[in-house]
Design an enzyme around this catalytic site. Sequence first.
Site, PDB file in Angstrom:
ATOM      1  N   ASP A  94       4.771  19.880   1.400  1.00 44.94           N
ATOM      2  CA  ASP A  94       4.625  20.912   1.799  1.00 44.94           C
ATOM      3  C   ASP A  94       6.037  21.277   2.743  1.00 44.94           C
ATOM      4  O   ASP A  94       6.285  20.322   4.225  1.00 44.94           O
ATOM      5  CB  ASP A  94       4.282  22.263   2.722  1.00 44.94           C
ATOM      6  CG  ASP A  94       4.337  23.459   3.014  1.00 44.94           C
ATOM      7  OD1 ASP A  94       5.992  23.215   3.287  1.00 44.94           O
ATOM      8  OD2 ASP A  94       3.844  24.391   3.701  1.00 44.94           O
TER       9      ASP A  94
ATOM     10  N   SER B  57      23.933  26.207  -1.535  1.00 42.45           N
ATOM     11  CA  SER B  57      24.170  27.779  -2.317  1.00 42.45           C
ATOM     12  C   SER B  57      25.592  27.979  -2.024  1.00 42.45           C
ATOM     13  O   SER B  57      26.417  28.148  -0.324  1.00 42.45           O
ATOM     14  CB  SER B  57      23.699  28.614  -2.381  1.00 42.45           C
ATOM     15  OG  SER B  57      23.602  29.888  -2.588  1.00 42.45           O
TER      16      SER B  57
ATOM     17  N   TYR C  64      18.749  34.323   3.858  1.00 47.37           N
ATOM     18  CA  TYR C  64      18.906  32.801   2.757  1.00 47.37           C
ATOM     19  C   TYR C  64      20.429  32.763   2.852  1.00 47.37           C
ATOM     20  O   TYR C  64      20.435  31.494   3.632  1.00 47.37           O
ATOM     21  CB  TYR C  64      18.776  33.588   1.474  1.00 47.37           C
ATOM     22  CG  TYR C  64      19.078  32.080   0.541  1.00 47.37           C
ATOM     23  CD1 TYR C  64      18.236  31.322   0.110  1.00 47.37           C
ATOM     24  CD2 TYR C  64      20.456  32.592  -0.140  1.00 47.37           C
ATOM     25  CE1 TYR C  64      19.086  30.721  -0.687  1.00 47.37           C
ATOM     26  CE2 TYR C  64      20.443  31.895  -1.241  1.00 47.37           C
ATOM     27  CZ  TYR C  64      19.501  30.654  -1.378  1.00 47.37           C
ATOM     28  OH  TYR C  64      19.703  29.668  -2.435  1.00 47.37           O
ATOM     29  N   ALA C  65      21.066  33.277   3.710  1.00 50.32           N
ATOM     30  CA  ALA C  65      22.585  32.751   3.795  1.00 50.32           C
ATOM     31  C   ALA C  65      22.578  31.675   4.566  1.00 50.32           C
ATOM     32  O   ALA C  65      22.761  31.073   5.431  1.00 50.32           O
ATOM     33  CB  ALA C  65      23.707  34.106   3.541  1.00 50.32           C
ATOM     34  N   ALA C  66      21.606  32.110   6.050  1.00 50.14           N
ATOM     35  CA  ALA C  66      22.143  31.833   7.313  1.00 50.14           C
ATOM     36  C   ALA C  66      21.643  30.494   7.361  1.00 50.14           C
ATOM     37  O   ALA C  66      21.676  29.582   8.043  1.00 50.14           O
ATOM     38  CB  ALA C  66      21.063  32.397   8.523  1.00 50.14           C
ATOM     39  N   SER C  67      19.744  30.358   5.767  1.00 51.97           N
ATOM     40  CA  SER C  67      19.448  28.702   6.137  1.00 51.97           C
ATOM     41  C   SER C  67      20.303  28.502   5.055  1.00 51.97           C
ATOM     42  O   SER C  67      19.853  27.038   5.654  1.00 51.97           O
ATOM     43  CB  SER C  67      18.121  29.190   5.314  1.00 51.97           C
ATOM     44  OG  SER C  67      18.302  29.770   4.402  1.00 51.97           O
ATOM     45  N   LYS C  68      21.385  28.487   4.489  1.00 54.20           N
ATOM     46  CA  LYS C  68      21.993  27.361   4.165  1.00 54.20           C
ATOM     47  C   LYS C  68      23.543  27.175   4.957  1.00 54.20           C
ATOM     48  O   LYS C  68      23.630  26.197   4.409  1.00 54.20           O
ATOM     49  CB  LYS C  68      22.164  28.440   2.878  1.00 54.20           C
ATOM     50  CG  LYS C  68      20.945  28.402   0.907  1.00 54.20           C
ATOM     51  CD  LYS C  68      21.019  26.913   0.997  1.00 54.20           C
ATOM     52  CE  LYS C  68      19.446  27.119  -0.033  1.00 54.20           C
ATOM     53  NZ  LYS C  68      18.656  26.161  -0.556  1.00 54.20           N
TER      54      LYS C  68
HETATM   55  N1  LIG Z   1      17.998  29.696  -8.753  1.00 57.33           N
HETATM   56  C1  LIG Z   1      19.433  30.036  -8.258  1.00 57.33           C
HETATM   57  O1  LIG Z   1      20.061  31.470  -8.513  1.00 57.33           O
HETATM   58  C2  LIG Z   1      19.875  29.258  -6.970  1.00 57.33           C
HETATM   59  C3  LIG Z   1      21.441  29.423  -7.273  1.00 57.33           C
HETATM   60  C4  LIG Z   1      22.066  28.370  -5.664  1.00 57.33           C
HETATM   61  C5  LIG Z   1      20.838  27.983  -4.875  1.00 57.33           C
HETATM   62  N2  LIG Z   1      19.825  27.656  -5.384  1.00 57.33           N
HETATM   63  C6  LIG Z   1      19.317  26.744  -4.403  1.00 57.33           C
HETATM   64  O2  LIG Z   1      18.441  25.718  -5.518  1.00 57.33           O
HETATM   65  C7  LIG Z   1      17.401  25.100  -4.885  1.00 57.33           C
HETATM   66  C8  LIG Z   1      16.372  25.456  -6.620  1.00 57.33           C
HETATM   67  O3  LIG Z   1      15.834  26.901  -5.698  1.00 57.33           O
HETATM   68  P1  LIG Z   1      15.704  27.730  -7.365  1.00 57.33           P
HETATM   69  O4  LIG Z   1      16.320  28.414  -7.954  1.00 57.33           O
HETATM   70  O5  LIG Z   1      15.400  26.212  -8.439  1.00 57.33           O
HETATM   71  O6  LIG Z   1      14.153  27.932  -7.242  1.00 57.33           O
HETATM   72  P2  LIG Z   1      12.502  27.715  -7.899  1.00 57.33           P
HETATM   73  O7  LIG Z   1      12.718  27.765 -10.031  1.00 57.33           O
HETATM   74  O8  LIG Z   1      12.071  28.556  -7.664  1.00 57.33           O
HETATM   75  O9  LIG Z   1      12.118  26.758  -7.514  1.00 57.33           O
HETATM   76  C9  LIG Z   1      12.107  25.942  -6.294  1.00 57.33           C
HETATM   77  C10 LIG Z   1      11.270  24.984  -6.005  1.00 57.33           C
HETATM   78  O10 LIG Z   1      10.956  24.471  -4.795  1.00 57.33           O
HETATM   79  C11 LIG Z   1       9.219  24.590  -4.179  1.00 57.33           C
HETATM   80  N3  LIG Z   1       9.091  25.016  -3.279  1.00 57.33           N
HETATM   81  C12 LIG Z   1       8.845  26.020  -2.135  1.00 57.33           C
HETATM   82  N4  LIG Z   1       8.716  26.278  -1.391  1.00 57.33           N
HETATM   83  C13 LIG Z   1       7.799  24.787  -0.888  1.00 57.33           C
HETATM   84  C14 LIG Z   1       7.889  24.165  -0.230  1.00 57.33           C
HETATM   85  N5  LIG Z   1       7.709  25.589   1.152  1.00 57.33           N
HETATM   86  N6  LIG Z   1       7.590  22.889  -0.119  1.00 57.33           N
HETATM   87  C15 LIG Z   1       7.925  21.828  -1.285  1.00 57.33           C
HETATM   88  N7  LIG Z   1       8.365  22.906  -2.386  1.00 57.33           N
HETATM   89  C16 LIG Z   1       8.502  23.803  -1.948  1.00 57.33           C
HETATM   90  C17 LIG Z   1       8.573  24.934  -5.785  1.00 57.33           C
HETATM   91  O11 LIG Z   1       7.568  24.450  -6.131  1.00 57.33           O
HETATM   92  P3  LIG Z   1       6.458  24.740  -5.055  1.00 57.33           P
HETATM   93  O12 LIG Z   1       6.420  26.511  -5.090  1.00 57.33           O
HETATM   94  O13 LIG Z   1       5.326  23.857  -6.287  1.00 57.33           O
HETATM   95  O14 LIG Z   1       5.994  24.008  -4.057  1.00 57.33           O
HETATM   96  C18 LIG Z   1       9.579  24.871  -6.930  1.00 57.33           C
HETATM   97  O15 LIG Z   1       9.798  23.190  -7.315  1.00 57.33           O
HETATM   98  C19 LIG Z   1      17.168  26.370  -4.249  1.00 57.33           C
HETATM   99  O16 LIG Z   1      17.317  24.999  -2.347  1.00 57.33           O
HETATM  100  C20 LIG Z   1      17.791  26.894  -3.982  1.00 57.33           C
HETATM  101  O17 LIG Z   1      18.432  27.693  -2.637  1.00 57.33           O
HETATM  102  C21 LIG Z   1      19.584  27.903  -6.316  1.00 57.33           C
END
Ligand SMILES: NC(=O)c1ccc[n+]([C@@H]2O[C@H](COP(=O)([O-])OP(=O)(O)OC[C@H]3O[C@@H](n4cnc5c(N)ncnc54)[C@H](OP(=O)(O)O)[C@@H]3O)[C@@H](O)[C@H]2O)c1
Length: 267
Positions: A63, A142, A155-159
């Site tokens: 986590d 992001s 979300y925007a603030a954290s990124k």
């Molecule tokens: N998809 C988009 O449109 C998009 C756009 C811009 C940026 N991003 C960024 O890309 C990254 C990946 O996102 P994604 O879209 O692939 O999301 P996703 O499909 O929801 O996958 C998120 C991954 O993070 C893990 N996770 C979530 N909370 C966690 C925690 N507390 N500890 C450890 N692992 C955790 C999840 O696994 P578990 O739940 O098993 O822990 C999963 O493997 C993120 O940082 C996101 O902000 C995504």
Amino acid sequence: MRDLAGKRIILTGASEGIGRALALELARRRARIALAARDRDRLESLAQECRALGGEAVAVPTDIGNQQDCEWLAQEAVKAFGGLDIVIHNAGITMWSRFDALQDFEIFDTLMRVNYLGPVHLTAHTLPHLKQSAGLIVAVASLAGMTGVPERSGYAASKHAMIGFFDSLRIELAATGVDVTVIAPDFVVSEIHKRAIGANGEPLGDSPMQQSKIMTAPECAAQIARAIERRQRLLLMSTRGKLGRWLKILAPSVIDRIAARAIRDRH
Ligand SMILES: NC(=O)c1ccc[n+]([C@@H]2O[C@H](COP(=O)([O-])OP(=O)(O)OC[C@H]3O[C@@H](n4cnc5c(N)ncnc54)[C@H](OP(=O)(O)O)[C@@H]3O)[C@@H](O)[C@H]2O)c1
């Protein structure tokens, strides 16, 4: 271009979406990967897929919002591979609600803990190893880390925090040989939109995105892998992302309208 074969990598958020696709992409390049996320079963089955593709993989349930887990992840990866070359901070969560509609503000704490403080703590535990290998830190941020986005304020603030931290670290590390790559994807097909926390504090359950119109996770992962090989400073993946950087300076209200439309059109 640097060959990723044999590189010792930590990849967080590996079990789903972009992280999962990136794990497979890195495995095809014969990398050695410590796969981190919370769900052990999905990590174990992904580790098998990675091995079948020619990579080496270990599953490390983590986590990222928990400091001890970050320390444990670093230790397990070093124990498995004898050191570290690349740490990819990819785990992330999001929200989907106007600020004035939120019933529970806890989501702001959670977003900062997972998207920002997790990467900070994992960096603290992995940096000594990256200094030894003149390695690479990869921050999957992001476009929301570069501009305001309605219904994503937390979300925007954290990124923004994440990018501010890693951009600062890059300067501090200039003489150490450790590089920092920031990735700023536009919308990508993944689980994140279904899992987004809504106004009532619960996950939305269904993706409000028109999935057919956005980038696929494998396409995104291939671009990230190339940016890693080049040790690129910043990867922007869409035309509006690239234009947006200039528009923010030259015509900020235009970028606000683009962000408003991007969210409205996805509903
Ligand atoms: N998809 C988009 O449109 C998009 C756009 C811009 C940026 N991003 C960024 O890309 C990254 C990946 O996102 P994604 O879209 O692939 O999301 P996703 O499909 O929801 O996958 C998120 C991954 O993070 C893990 N996770 C979530 N909370 C966690 C925690 N507390 N500890 C450890 N692992 C955790 C999840 O696994 P578990 O739940 O098993 O822990 C999963 O493997 C993120 O940082 C996101 O902000 C995504």
